[in-house]
Enzyme design. Structure first.
Site, PDB file in Angstrom:
ATOM      1  CB  CYS A 140      -0.924   0.028   1.219  1.00  0.00           C
ATOM      2  SG  CYS A 140      -1.898   1.548   1.279  1.00  0.00           S
ATOM      3  CB  CYS A 143      -1.615   4.786   4.641  1.00  0.00           C
ATOM      4  SG  CYS A 143      -3.250   4.252   4.124  1.00  0.00           S
ATOM      5  CB  SER A 144      -0.676   0.578   6.494  1.00  0.00           C
ATOM      6  OG  SER A 144      -1.611   1.316   7.259  1.00  0.00           O
ATOM      7  CB  CYS A 145      -5.008  -0.270   2.256  1.00  0.00           C
ATOM      8  SG  CYS A 145      -5.458   1.478   2.327  1.00  0.00           S
TER       9      CYS A 145
END
Lengths: 236, 110
Positions: A140, A143-145
């Protein structure tokens, strides 16, 4: 170094959902504390961000905007109930059942919903299959999906700037740092997750797993193999 | 299920209690309809980008600091918890810790 793991202390979270920390409890639970002072005159002060989080919680609780019990439930869920074992079950089933595999690859959402793996951050799932021709890897860059219902909370390296930037730019190098070397004829495809679409890699079934049960197969499926930074384990 | 040990016992999910708390708070606010996850991601990725310009983020403590900063800004923007309210409440908690004898439960006064 593409995937420097953050220093962590095991189970540091245990017990925090039991309401206010006690002074002794805060020391015992808090990894950042260098040591415990049994003769400390007052409660050990949590670090600044911990106080800021408590402040938000108190304000929102007082305004009736949050339910503290729901917070405990969320923490318990991610700490204890959801993790890569969910994704591993899906992969093992796909390896064992061609119809299930076909349905999963065609449209994962209803298949996963049937198994109870839906909700939070799993709203729209796409399963991508590794083959001798193509290896898939998930990142991702925003961000951090991450597919929470199948894999839980992402590991530190998944959230790092280094991985987020380098996975797209030099995936083979990143894979090599994870100990994965692919044949030159295998293409690497990197999938960038978003708030709307999450990916799960269906790793290749290892050789020599012929008569294995789904449960035995699931044990070969690592978290990293479902992100694409690893391969499924070969049975020993 | 002993063969599953490898997949069911990864490193701890949250390194610090407050990482878990700020995470749960955000998920809960999203589910309670305070904001959509897309709105959250938009703001959070902007914070990460801003922080990442000056130094490399390692995905651990600094990641959750960025998360907290985003949530504070978002709640202030929404009027759910202003900067001033948050600071006053943070101080009240700090005072509570500093005035509670070691070993006793820490509670807000007043």
């Amino acid at each position: 170094m593409a995937h420097k793991l953050p220093r962590t202390s095991r189970n540091v979270i245990r017990g925090i959902s039991k309401g206010d920390w006690t002074a002794g409890g805060a020391a015992a639970q808090h990894g950042a504390m260098p040591h415990d002072h049994p003769d400390h005159p007052h409660a050990l002060l949590p670090p600044d961000p911990a106080l800021r989080v408590k402040a938000l919680e108190t304000i929102l609780t007082e305004k009736g905007l949050i339910d503290p019990a729901a917070l405990e439930e969320i923490i318990d869920t991610y700490q204890n109930r959801i993790g890569p074992q969910n994704g591993a079950r899906v992969v093992a089933r796909a390896w064992s059942d061609p119809e299930f595999r076909a349905a999963l690859l065609a449209d994962a959402d209803p298949v996963l919903a049937d198994l109870g793996y839906y909700g939070r951050q799993g709203e729209h799932m796409v399963v991508v299959e590794n083959t001798p021709q193509q290896h898939n890897m998930v990142v991702c860059t925003l961000c951090s999906c991450y597919p929470w219902p199948l894999l839980g909370i992402p590991p530190g390296w998944y959230k790092s700037d280094a991985y987020r930037a380098r996975a797209v730019r030099e995936p083979r190098k990143v894979l090599a740092e994870f100990g994965v070397t692919l044949p030159p004829e295998t293409a690497v495809r990197v999938w960038d997750s978003t708030a709307e679409v999450r990916y799960l890699v269906l790793p290749m079934r290892p050789e020599g797993t012929g008569g294995m049960s789904e449960e035995e197969l699931a044990a070969l499926v690592t978290r990293d193999s479902m992100i694409g930074t690893g391969l499924a384990k070969v049975p020993t | 299920m002993s063969m599953c040990a490898e997949v069911s016992a990864p490193e701890p999910v949250f390194a610090e209690p407050w990482h878990a708390q700020v995470f749960a708070l955000t998920v809960h606010l999203n589910e309670a309809g305070r904001f959509s996850w897309g709105e959250w991601v938009e703001r959070f990725s902007a914070t990460l980008k801003r922080h990442g310009l000056s130094r490399e983020l390692d995905g651990g403590e600094d990641y959750f600091r960025a998360w907290l900063e985003t949530l504070e800004m978002f709640l202030a923007e929404q009027g759910a918890a202003s900067r001033a309210e948050a600071e006053v409440m943070r101080r009240r908690w700090e005072e509570a810790y500093l005035s509670t004898p070691h070993g006793a439960p820490v509670r807000l006064r007043g």
